[in-house]
Design a protein around this motif. Structure first.
Motif, short mmCIF file in Angstrom:
data_model
loop_
_atom_site.label_atom_id
_atom_site.label_comp_id
_atom_site.label_asym_id
_atom_site.label_seq_id
_atom_site.Cartn_x
_atom_site.Cartn_y
_atom_site.Cartn_z
N ALA A 53 49.17 77.63 25.63
CA ALA A 53 50.40 77.76 24.83
C ALA A 53 50.62 79.21 24.42
N PHE A 54 51.88 79.55 24.18
CA PHE A 54 52.22 80.82 23.54
C PHE A 54 52.04 80.64 22.03
N GLU A 106 53.00 77.40 17.84
CA GLU A 106 52.72 77.44 19.28
C GLU A 106 53.71 76.58 20.07
N SER A 138 54.04 75.14 24.20
CA SER A 138 53.35 75.04 25.49
C SER A 138 53.96 75.98 26.52
N GLU A 139 53.10 76.61 27.31
CA GLU A 139 53.59 77.38 28.45
C GLU A 139 54.30 76.39 29.38
N GLY A 140 55.43 76.80 29.92
CA GLY A 140 56.16 75.90 30.81
C GLY A 140 56.95 74.83 30.10
N ARG A 170 59.66 83.66 25.02
CA ARG A 170 58.46 83.91 25.84
C ARG A 170 58.20 82.76 26.81
N ALA A 171 58.58 81.56 26.40
CA ALA A 171 58.36 80.38 27.25
C ALA A 171 59.51 80.17 28.25
#
Ligand code: AMP
Length: 187
Positions: free
Chosen positions: A104-105, A119, A121-123, A153-154
């Motif tokens: 996660a970011f 946070e 999750s990435e994607g 960012r994601a």
């Protein structure tokens, strides 16, 4: 003594502002001395009021103007799910630190009453997906700013930010410009 109800204001007009105000209880010195906590649980617990205000948020943006709703833990989840259901889009949870099972970011920031980390999750987003970010209260804007940073960012694009209540004296809105901020009630 006057029995007049004081006028309240917000970005969707005085009627919706009054519904939010009527469902809020001020709790002094929570979670620490000097903070007046805006407890919106009576608002969430009143079905017709909750539906009217969620409908007002959807009307403000218009169906089709965002692709997904991001809700900030925990009260933002309640709003996000309702808006998503009403518009047929999905929900992305913006979680407190350590809750997400996959990479996660992460973004840390200062709160009106402490420090926090959020946070995503990435994607979590399809690149370029337009994201409506929702939370219950906008205070200093730290939470909203961190959330917008995480969304971008994601891979998402912030379409706007909606809160039930804005504490105008803390100038949170200024930190989020030029993005669109929509507050049902400004106090
Ligand atoms: P801030 O990051 O300072 O804008 O704070 C907003 C976040 O903290 C939101 O997730 C709110 O739920 C919570 N919050 C901050 N101040 C208050 C308050 N006075 N009453 C209720 N919730 C608050």
């Amino acid at each position: 003594m006057s029995s007049e109800i004081p006028a309240v204001t917000g970005d969707s007009g005085p009627e919706l502002a009054a519904l939010v105000a009527g469902g809020t209880v001020d709790v002094p010195d929570f979670p620490k001395p000097g903070i007046v906590f805006k407890d919106l649980m009576p608002f969430f617990g009143d079905g017709p009021t909750f539906r009217t205000v969620i409908d007002g948020i959807v009307a403000h943006y218009g169906v089709g103007s965002f692709d997904v709703v991001a809700g900030v833990e925990a009260r933002g989840f309640v709003m996000a799910a309702a808006i998503a259901y009403a518009t047929g889009v999905g929900v992305v949870p913006v979680r407190k630190a350590g809750k997400l099972p996959r990479p996660a970011f992460s973004a840390s920031y200062g709160l009106e009453y402490g420090e926090a980390t959020l946070e995503v999750s990435e994607g979590a987003f399809v690149p370029g997906q337009r994201v409506l970010v929702v939370d219950d209260v906008l205070a200093t804007g730290g939470t909203a700013g961190a959330t917008m940073d995480l969304v971008e960012r994601a891979g998402g694009v912030v379409a706007g930010f909606t809160v039930l209540m804005e504490l105008g004296f803390l100038d949170g809105r200024e930190r989020l410009g030029p993005r669109k901020v929509h507050a049902l009630l400004t106090v």
